[in-house]
Write a protein that holds these residues in place. Structure first.
Motif, PDB file in Angstrom:
ATOM      1  N   ARG A 378      -4.543  72.826 -12.959  1.00 46.76           N
ATOM      2  CA  ARG A 378      -3.166  72.803 -13.438  1.00 46.76           C
ATOM      3  C   ARG A 378      -3.094  73.408 -14.831  1.00 46.76           C
ATOM      4  O   ARG A 378      -3.991  73.214 -15.660  1.00 46.76           O
ATOM      5  N   PRO A 379      -2.026  74.154 -15.114  1.00 44.33           N
ATOM      6  CA  PRO A 379      -1.933  74.826 -16.424  1.00 44.33           C
ATOM      7  C   PRO A 379      -1.916  73.839 -17.574  1.00 44.33           C
ATOM      8  O   PRO A 379      -1.550  72.667 -17.414  1.00 44.33           O
ATOM      9  N   ALA A 380      -2.302  74.322 -18.736  1.00 40.83           N
ATOM     10  CA  ALA A 380      -2.366  73.471 -19.924  1.00 40.83           C
ATOM     11  C   ALA A 380      -1.000  72.909 -20.292  1.00 40.83           C
ATOM     12  O   ALA A 380      -0.915  71.919 -21.030  1.00 40.83           O
ATOM     13  N   THR A 381       0.060  73.520 -19.781  1.00 41.67           N
ATOM     14  CA  THR A 381       1.412  73.042 -20.075  1.00 41.67           C
ATOM     15  C   THR A 381       1.867  71.924 -19.149  1.00 41.67           C
ATOM     16  O   THR A 381       2.956  71.374 -19.331  1.00 41.67           O
ATOM     17  N   PRO A 383       2.677  68.453 -17.788  1.00 43.77           N
ATOM     18  CA  PRO A 383       2.923  67.222 -18.550  1.00 43.77           C
ATOM     19  C   PRO A 383       1.778  66.216 -18.487  1.00 43.77           C
ATOM     20  O   PRO A 383       1.631  65.394 -19.403  1.00 43.77           O
ATOM     21  N   MET A 384       0.963  66.294 -17.436  1.00 40.89           N
ATOM     22  CA  MET A 384      -0.144  65.347 -17.322  1.00 40.89           C
ATOM     23  C   MET A 384      -1.084  65.432 -18.518  1.00 40.89           C
ATOM     24  O   MET A 384      -1.638  64.420 -18.966  1.00 40.89           O
ATOM     25  N   GLN A 400       2.177  59.434 -14.015  1.00 42.26           N
ATOM     26  CA  GLN A 400       1.170  59.936 -13.081  1.00 42.26           C
ATOM     27  C   GLN A 400      -0.162  60.225 -13.758  1.00 42.26           C
ATOM     28  O   GLN A 400      -1.219  60.158 -13.120  1.00 42.26           O
ATOM     29  N   SER A 401      -0.148  60.484 -15.049  1.00 39.58           N
ATOM     30  CA  SER A 401      -1.406  60.720 -15.759  1.00 39.58           C
ATOM     31  C   SER A 401      -2.305  59.486 -15.724  1.00 39.58           C
ATOM     32  O   SER A 401      -3.534  59.618 -15.647  1.00 39.58           O
ATOM     33  N   ARG A 468      -5.511  69.241 -22.149  1.00 35.10           N
ATOM     34  CA  ARG A 468      -6.405  69.334 -20.986  1.00 35.10           C
ATOM     35  C   ARG A 468      -7.852  69.428 -21.467  1.00 35.10           C
ATOM     36  O   ARG A 468      -8.197  70.324 -22.250  1.00 35.10           O
ATOM     37  N   PRO A 469      -8.721  68.535 -21.024  1.00 30.44           N
ATOM     38  CA  PRO A 469     -10.137  68.620 -21.409  1.00 30.44           C
ATOM     39  C   PRO A 469     -10.778  69.883 -20.828  1.00 30.44           C
ATOM     40  O   PRO A 469     -10.378  70.377 -19.770  1.00 30.44           O
ATOM     41  N   ALA A 470     -11.780  70.355 -21.513  1.00 29.18           N
ATOM     42  CA  ALA A 470     -12.484  71.541 -21.046  1.00 29.18           C
ATOM     43  C   ALA A 470     -13.222  71.201 -19.751  1.00 29.18           C
ATOM     44  O   ALA A 470     -13.670  70.069 -19.559  1.00 29.18           O
TER      45      ALA A 470
END
Length: 470
Positions: A378-381, A383-384, A400-401, A468-470
């Motif tokens: 999922r893209p860095a944008t 919301p999660m 949901q996160s 977002r973690p690497a």
């Protein structure tokens, strides 16, 4: 708790609800002590995110609930007996109760005085209660229960009347809508239920039936007992017309399944899959912590499921294997191991979500690694990534996160420590805190101890950083 994605797609206009602090918190700073050394118990248990939930000054050991409910009038007559121990010298104490009319209260069989303010029921016993002393409170009450509503976060929950009975799901703080209690998961207790309903209506509660239902005068009384400690939000008294199937799982655990007649065709699947999942999780997470398993499908379009202890409930839909796997994993993560504060909710929902992925892996479908990778794309944008799940927000608890990124945290941990250590860790975690309370910090400490690794950066990236973690 988990939302039914398929059901929610069909019920988009409905709610999207998904489902702690030591009971011996001292009184709030600055609270005056009376001349004789006794003080009032605090009106909150000490959870800063939910300051009005629960109560301080005592710890509940047992609830005895006597309920008589009439679906036609929606009126409930109740008597709740609470066995507790004082954790301070008590001049008075609070119970949580929403609505309903209190007709009388006794403490150790002597009449007590009481006042009401909002959801707080303040009880003043005829004699102060000494610290560490046990005492028994009996509350007699009645009225038409009104469910809790929080449209910005939690939707509708608590005691929800239906055409033939009631749908009872109380996460996070809805048990006060049908019985007085210490309404926070930090104070767990055992429960007995005596539930009277019109003949032909079934009453389903936690634990096991203690005898055959007794019918007299057009009414039937069901007696249930949950002898393992339980958080108040997991208590249920779901009432209605149900088709039942009872027996044992292949591993020998008593299994109870109930479905509304509208979902009669799902009864055998619910019974069979619940038994299979319960037995399998016993091999993954350690021995099943309770004395029975199963599930309930009611004809109330909630669009979600809740892990009521021993009786997960599915609101208005036929649950698939994934949702059943999720709710039964909660019997370990959330029910047996209970969070002390709501901010650590990922310890419930992240673990149950990861259990869904493990079930998929077990059934030869998509692996946990594949599911993890799909989410990580999922893209860095998305919301999660901006919602760190290690600190659930009080106005958005069930984001949901907390579920998905919480589950991803466990898979990242599994990859970091290896399968052998990871699955040993899960069993050690459930064994070491069986029937108790847990925090994120205690899980991280155990993971580092068992792996011999510094896992601080991993948990920080996955649980606490808004990216977002690497």
């Amino acid at each position: 708790m988990r939302s039914n994605r398929r059901g929610m797609a069909l019920l988009a206009a409905l709610i999207s609800v998904l489902a702690c602090a030591p009971a011996d918190e001292p009184p709030p700073a600055g609270q005056a002590e009376s001349a004789n050394g006794y003080t009032a118990g605090a009106p909150g248990i000490g959870d800063p995110d939910f300051p009005a939930d629960g109560n301080g000054g005592y710890d509940v050991a047992h609830y005895g609930l006597v309920v008589d409910y009439a679906p036609t009038t929606k009126r409930l007559e109740g008597v709740t007996t609470i066995q507790a121990a004082a954790t301070q010298n008590l001049s008075s104490f609070n119970l949580d109760l929403s609505g309903l009319d209190v007709r009388g209260i006794t403490v150790d069989d002597a009449p007590a005085t009481f006042t009401r303010k909002g959801d707080e029921l303040t009880v003043t016993p005829p004699e102060p209660v000494d610290k560490n002393a046990g005492f028994t409170v009996k509350v007699t009450y009645s009225g038409v229960p009104k469910p809790a509503k929080d449209s910005s976060n939690l939707g509708t929950y608590g005691f929800i009347s239906t055409a033939d009975g009631a749908f009872v799901t109380s996460e996070p703080n809805g048990s006060k809508t049908w019985f007085p209690n210490n309404d926070h998961p930090a104070d767990k207790a055992t429960f007995d239920f005596a539930i009277t309903v019109p003949a032909g209506v079934t009453a389903v509660a936690n634990g096991e039936l203690t005898g055959q239902p007794v019918t007299a005068g057009g009414k039937t009384t069901y007696r249930w007992s949950e002898r393992h400690p339980m958080a108040s939000y997991l208590a249920t008294a779901t009432l209605g017309k149900f088709d039942l199937r009872q027996g044992k799982t292949p591993g020998g655990i008593p299994n109870f399944a109930a479905t509304d007649p509208k979902f009669k065709t799902s009864l055998d699947k619910l019974y069979t899959v619940s038994g299979e999942v319960t037995d399998y999780w016993g091999t993954v997470f350690g021995p099943y912590p309770f004395s029975s398993t199963g599930g309930v499908v009611d004809d109330y379009s909630a669009g979600y499921a809740l892990e009521n202890q021993t009786k997960p409930i599915y609101g208005g839909f036929e649950p698939d294997e994934s949702i059943i796997a999720h709710e039964l994993a909660h019997q370990w993560f959330g029910d047996s191991l209970t969070i002390s504060r709501w901010k650590d909710l990922w310890l419930n929902e992240g673990f149950a979500t990861y259990a869904e992925w493990l079930w998929s892996e077990h059934k030869g479908k998509q692996t946990a690694e594949a599911i993890f990778n799909d989410y990580h794309k999922r893209p860095a944008t998305d919301p999660m990534w901006s919602y760190p799940p290690g600190r659930a927000k009080p106005d958005d608890l069930f984001n949901q996160s907390v579920y998905t990124r919480g589950g991803m945290t466990l898979h990242a941990l599994r990859k970091a420590v290896g399968d052998q250590t990871f699955f040993q860790l899960l069993k050690a975690w459930t064994a070491g805190h069986r029937y108790g309370h847990v925090t994120t910090e205690s899980f991280i400490d155990l993971a580092e101890q068992m792996s011999g690794k510094d896992l601080g950066p991993l948990f920080d990236a996955w649980l606490y950083q808004p990216r977002r973690p690497a």
